[in-house]
Design a protein around this motif. Structure first.
Motif, short mmCIF file in Angstrom:
data_model
loop_
_atom_site.label_atom_id
_atom_site.label_comp_id
_atom_site.label_asym_id
_atom_site.label_seq_id
_atom_site.Cartn_x
_atom_site.Cartn_y
_atom_site.Cartn_z
N ASP A 324 0.83 -1.22 0.00
CA ASP A 324 0.00 0.00 0.00
C ASP A 324 0.86 1.26 0.00
O ASP A 324 0.50 2.27 -0.57
N GLY A 330 -5.79 2.39 -4.12
CA GLY A 330 -6.90 1.58 -4.64
C GLY A 330 -6.50 0.55 -5.70
O GLY A 330 -7.32 -0.24 -6.14
N LEU A 332 -4.65 -2.22 -5.62
CA LEU A 332 -4.77 -3.62 -5.23
C LEU A 332 -6.24 -4.05 -5.22
O LEU A 332 -6.58 -5.14 -5.68
N GLU A 333 -7.11 -3.17 -4.74
CA GLU A 333 -8.53 -3.47 -4.67
C GLU A 333 -9.12 -3.60 -6.09
O GLU A 333 -9.82 -4.56 -6.40
N ARG A 334 -8.78 -2.65 -6.95
CA ARG A 334 -9.36 -2.64 -8.30
C ARG A 334 -8.90 -3.83 -9.14
O ARG A 334 -9.58 -4.22 -10.08
N LYS A 336 -7.84 -6.88 -7.87
CA LYS A 336 -7.68 -8.12 -7.08
C LYS A 336 -8.23 -9.37 -7.77
O LYS A 336 -7.76 -10.47 -7.50
#
Ligand code: UDP
Length: 476
Positions: A324, A330, A332-334, A336
């Motif tokens: 992070d 964002g 990693l979230e987008r 994953k």
């Protein structure tokens, strides 16, 4: 049958130790007349490398190893200027220690029945050890951890210097190197060749190679036919033995299972793997460009994100404790569902996995051979050492890689950034099913396996090497 002894002197570097020890194992497998002692030099500036070296040399009980006493390291400024000279100078300072170890532990034994010393096999950076072999009146053999193409550059520098050539500048004209069919632009010459001391140091290495009884190269004739022929037909050079590819064996590593499990959930030939060698890492601006390219491309990816290798920091290419802190917010979230980020990657296992479709690589020679062995096409992103020349060769001479950049280089303190559009374009290109590099990489992978089989080119070359090693003792 009476035994004969070979002394191996490897460079204490992660990317150099594995293949030379693999050569030792291969020789022992092939001929039970041989026994091998490895002289271990400690890295003054890289404790991680020392641990790797100790693990590798002690992994096979047939190989004896002797740790040489540590010498005073050269001044730190040298490592900052040209790391290659620092290492060569440090290794050179061990010459009398090496001779002492051989005389006391190899040439004489408690039983008084030591096998005759058949020669010293040394790594590129240990060329100063030719003096030890000459002193002892035994043959020496170079083990070259890079390819035949770059070995040609090394020899070219010796000739260029004898004609008054000095260190390179970017505006120099292309070089006509015997191991390359096309002229080699100055911009793909390695960084050391742009520095006066670095240039001269490599000329010295090249001169020493000529004093040996043979040059053993971690390549195979089918991969670099033009380069291998050029070296073989040069009357000024010692005999050439192409005995590769010698690859790192698979090994356990923390986090490996999680990565392989993730790959196993991905469709066949769908994942782009990005990994940049034992010293490869980038600063935040470059990491952001890669992240943008991966997001835009829509392809699945496995990305080894590491700190840039720092010559002065204790965190040399170490892993981040949290991604992070370095990736765009964002990211990693987008991504994953289709992407995974890791630190040190189990590279050999990743390349061997059927989900892996392409490899964005720094073009280190081990990584190159590993990729070819598994038939995975590469995208070139050289960073340090001889990787620019390798990248140029892979793209222009061998057709085994898609060009992202062939002349990127790590420059201390400079904002040398490859932009997202360029990265995305190269990824799109290598992932196209019709791209000819995909087919060529597969075919070359098959040839690499054939080369090592009984009757294959590397198998025969190794046989010739063993024959010549034994024959050369008789001549001494
Ligand atoms: N390697 C790895 N995981 C990583 C980075 C590197 O397993 O995250 C291994 C890779 O498989 C290869 C070696 O380290 O065997 C790197 O050698 P190479 O000659 O490619 O590059 P160097 O590190 O010497 O620049």
């Amino acid at each position: 049958m009476k035994k004969v002894e070979l002394v191996f002197i490897p460079a204490p570097m992660v990317g150099h130790i594995v293949s030379i020890v693999e050569l030792a194992k291969l020789l022992l497998d092939r001929d039970d007349r041989l026994s091998i002692t490895v002289l271990v030099i400690k890295q003054p500036a890289d404790p991680i490398a020392n641990t790797v070296v100790q693990n590798v040399v002690s992994a096979d009980a047939r190989i004896r190893h002797l740790n040489l006493p540590e010498m005073e390291p050269p001044p730190e400024e040298m490592i900052l200027k040209v790391p290659e000279i620092y290492l060569s100078a440090y290794i050179k300072s061990h010459r009398s220690q090496a001779k002492h170890a051989i005389v006391n532990n190899v040439l004489s034994s408690d039983s008084g029945e030591s096998p005759p010393l058949a020669g010293i096999v040394f790594d590129f950076f240990c060329s100063s050890m030719v003096d030890v072999a000459n002193d002892l009146g035994v043959p020496s053999y170079l083990f070259y951890t890079s390819g035949a193409g770059f070995l040609g550059v090394n020899h070219y520098l010796v000739i260029r210097e004898s004609l008054g050539g000095r260190e390179y500048t970017l505006s120099d004209t292309d070089s006509v190197v015997s191991t390359f069919a096309s002229p080699v632009p100055a911009r793909v010459m390695p960084t050391f060749a742009f520095n006066d001391d670095g240039y001269r140091s490599f000329v010295e290495h090249g001169k020493k190679f000529r004093e040996t009884k043979g040059m053993i190269i971690n390549t195979f004739a089918e991969m670099e036919p033009y380069a291998v022929k050029a070296l073989e037909s040069d009357p000024d050079l010692p005999p050439v033995y192409t005995v590769g590819p010698m690859l790192a064996p698979q090994k356990e590593h923390a986090g490996k299972e999680e990565i392989i499990d993730w790959l196993s959930e991905q469709p066949p030939s769908s994942v782009v793997f990005l990994c940049f060698g034992s010293q490869g890492g980038f600063e935040a601006p470059q990491i952001h460009q890669v992240a943008t390219a991966l997001e835009r491309s829509g392809h699945r990816f496995l990305w080894s994100v590491r700190r840039p290798w720092s010559l002065t920091s204790s965190e040399r290419a170490s892993d981040f404790t949290s991604f992070d802190q370095i990736l765009p917010a964002g990211f990693l979230e987008r991504t994953k569902i289709r992407g995974k980020v890791c630190g040190w990657a189990p590279q050999v296992e990743v390349l061997a996995h059927s989900a892996t479709a392409a490899f964005v690589s720094h073009c280190g020679w081990n990584s190159t051979l590993e990729s070819i062995w598994h038939g995975v096409p590469m995208v070139t992103w050289p960073i340090y050492a001889e990787q620019q020349t390798n990248a140029f060769q892979l793209v222009k001479e061998l057709g085994l890689a898609v060009e992202l950049t062939v002349d990127y280089r790590r420059a201390q303190g400079s904002e040398n950034v490859v932009m997202a559009e360029q990265i995305e374009k190269a990824i799109e290109s290598v992932m196209e099913a019709e791209n000819p590099v995909r087919k060529r990489a597969k075919e070359m992978g098959e040839k690499s396996r054939e080369a090592l089989k009984e009757g294959g080119s590397s198998f025969i070359s190794l046989q010739r090497l063993i024959h010549d090693i034994i024959h050369n003792i008789k001549l001494c």
